[in-house]
Motif scaffolding. Structure first.
Motif, mmCIF file in Angstrom:
data_model
loop_
_atom_site.group_PDB
_atom_site.id
_atom_site.type_symbol
_atom_site.label_atom_id
_atom_site.label_comp_id
_atom_site.label_asym_id
_atom_site.label_seq_id
_atom_site.Cartn_x
_atom_site.Cartn_y
_atom_site.Cartn_z
ATOM 1 N N ASN A 138 -3.769 44.888 1.406
ATOM 2 C CA ASN A 138 -4.362 45.070 0.088
ATOM 3 C C ASN A 138 -3.999 46.426 -0.512
ATOM 4 N N PHE A 139 -2.919 46.458 -1.271
ATOM 5 C CA PHE A 139 -2.496 47.706 -1.904
ATOM 6 C C PHE A 139 -3.381 48.096 -3.089
ATOM 7 N N THR A 140 -4.270 47.221 -3.513
ATOM 8 C CA THR A 140 -5.176 47.562 -4.611
ATOM 9 C C THR A 140 -6.455 48.232 -4.115
ATOM 10 N N ILE A 145 -0.049 48.897 -9.308
ATOM 11 C CA ILE A 145 0.580 49.672 -10.389
ATOM 12 C C ILE A 145 -0.058 49.335 -11.731
ATOM 13 N N ALA A 146 -0.292 48.033 -11.975
ATOM 14 C CA ALA A 146 -0.891 47.608 -13.240
ATOM 15 C C ALA A 146 -2.310 48.167 -13.405
ATOM 16 N N MET A 147 -3.099 48.119 -12.339
ATOM 17 C CA MET A 147 -4.474 48.625 -12.409
ATOM 18 C C MET A 147 -4.496 50.129 -12.660
ATOM 19 N N GLN A 148 -3.612 50.854 -12.000
ATOM 20 C CA GLN A 148 -3.597 52.301 -12.185
ATOM 21 C C GLN A 148 -3.176 52.677 -13.605
ATOM 22 N N ASN A 149 -2.198 51.967 -14.141
ATOM 23 C CA ASN A 149 -1.771 52.244 -15.514
ATOM 24 C C ASN A 149 -2.836 51.854 -16.530
ATOM 25 N N VAL A 186 -19.677 63.808 -6.386
ATOM 26 C CA VAL A 186 -19.302 64.904 -5.484
ATOM 27 C C VAL A 186 -18.001 65.554 -5.939
ATOM 28 N N PHE A 187 -17.032 64.729 -6.354
ATOM 29 C CA PHE A 187 -15.751 65.231 -6.832
ATOM 30 C C PHE A 187 -15.618 64.886 -8.319
ATOM 31 N N VAL A 188 -14.403 64.830 -8.827
ATOM 32 C CA VAL A 188 -14.168 64.391 -10.198
ATOM 33 C C VAL A 188 -13.446 63.050 -10.167
ATOM 34 N N VAL A 189 -13.464 62.361 -11.288
ATOM 35 C CA VAL A 189 -12.880 61.025 -11.387
ATOM 36 C C VAL A 189 -11.604 61.108 -12.236
ATOM 37 N N TYR A 190 -10.493 60.609 -11.705
ATOM 38 C CA TYR A 190 -9.229 60.609 -12.444
ATOM 39 C C TYR A 190 -8.403 59.399 -12.005
ATOM 40 N N ASN A 209 -4.906 56.894 -4.857
ATOM 41 C CA ASN A 209 -3.680 56.909 -4.059
ATOM 42 C C ASN A 209 -3.921 57.435 -2.649
ATOM 43 N N MET A 210 -4.540 58.610 -2.567
ATOM 44 C CA MET A 210 -4.811 59.187 -1.245
ATOM 45 C C MET A 210 -5.869 58.377 -0.510
ATOM 46 N N ALA A 211 -6.841 57.838 -1.256
ATOM 47 C CA ALA A 211 -7.871 57.011 -0.620
ATOM 48 C C ALA A 211 -7.247 55.785 0.042
#
Length: 290
Positions: free
Chosen positions: A36-38, A104-108, A210-214, A219-221
């Protein structure tokens, strides 16, 4: 000693969300045999949904967490029905290409919808941390840890204590026999992908304050999720959970005593070592979800 204890506390709290990500991914791979790459984008989706609900619509923070998880479950079900079900039985290369395309589509789409500017979510916790001796920890991080543990235990109970979970385990062990015994395989696959997606969205929603959202935060997750699953052994529920904590400890102590600049690299060095000496993972066992 205080510094050492502080690192332990930090690793425990980070390990809870890592375990949540790993469990969600190992369920999907273990039962569906889908890479699952998504997964990272579902993590990002959960964070953005909490931002929208809490910061834009004024929803109660704790209600927003629950709704973000539910929306992650719904999105996961839609991905399985629209993208994976039509290619059921296709070779692994086809499935991987479809999931990479979806990633890729979801990230864009996230980039287009939310722009590249980082967002922050305000949590209703005291600003002053809890201090015990020389160790301090933010109340938001305490909430993240205990909520993650509750969700992991809840997912395990669902798999082992419910009729749906029994059908999931039967499908994992022998899909053809399960189908002959009346298990609706398509429904089980949809439920499995939805559950794993909901856990990923939960991790994103919990860490949003806790962190910021971008847009590229997933990717790292995603990379760490795969690392955790490799550590724990493919299809091993508790192996994935423990793998999340192991990765968190390696990163925390590596950053604290070696170099913070190599924090993310520490975990992947561990993965390389594990693959060399125990390719099936530290907690590898017979094929079963448990």
């Amino acid at each position: 000693m205080d510094q050492f204890l502080q690192h332990i506390v930090n690793a425990q709290i980070l390990g809870g969300t890592y375990a949540l990500l790993g469990v969600g991914l190992t369920l999907i791979f273990g039962i569906m045999r889908v890479v699952n790459f998504t997964h990272g984008e579902l993590y990002t989706f959960g964070a953005y949904m909490l931002f929208m609900l809490v910061m834009m619509l004024g929803v109660n923070f704790f209600v927003g967490i629950g709704l973000a998880i539910v929306l992650g479950v719904i999105l996961g079900a839609l991905i399985e029905i629209t993208l994976l079900r039509p290619i059921r039985g296709a070779d692994i290369d086809t499935t991987m290409l479809v999931m990479i395309g979806a990633w890729i589509a979801m990230q864009n789409l996230e980039q287009l919808t939310w722009s590249g500017i980082a967002k922050s979510v305000t949590a209703p916790f005291p600003v002053d941390p809890l201090v015990v001796g020389g160790v301090s920890v933010g109340w938001d991080r305490i909430f993240v840890f205990f909520t993650a543990i509750v969700l992991i235990v809840g997912a395990h109970a669902l798999i082992h204590r419910t009729r749906l979970g029994k059908a999931m385990r039967a499908t994992f062990q022998d899909r053809e026999t399960a189908a002959l015994m009346g298990v609706k395989i398509n429904r089980i696959y949809t439920a499995t992908f939805a559950l794993g997606s909901g856990l990923a969205a939960a991790a994103g929603a919990l860490l949003a304050p806790v962190f910021v959202v971008y847009p590229t935060m997933g990717n790292m997750a995603a990379l760490k999720s795969f690392a955790i699953v490799i550590l724990g052994g493919l299809g091993n529920f508790w192996g994935a959970a423990l793998g999340g904590f192991i990765l968190a400890y390696v990163e925390e102590f590596g950053a604290g005593y070696l170099s913070s600049g190599y924090r993310d690299a520490m975990g992947f060095v561990l993965i390389i070592v594990i693959l060399i000496f125990r390719p099936t993972g530290i907690f590898a066992q017979k094929e079963r979800i448990g």
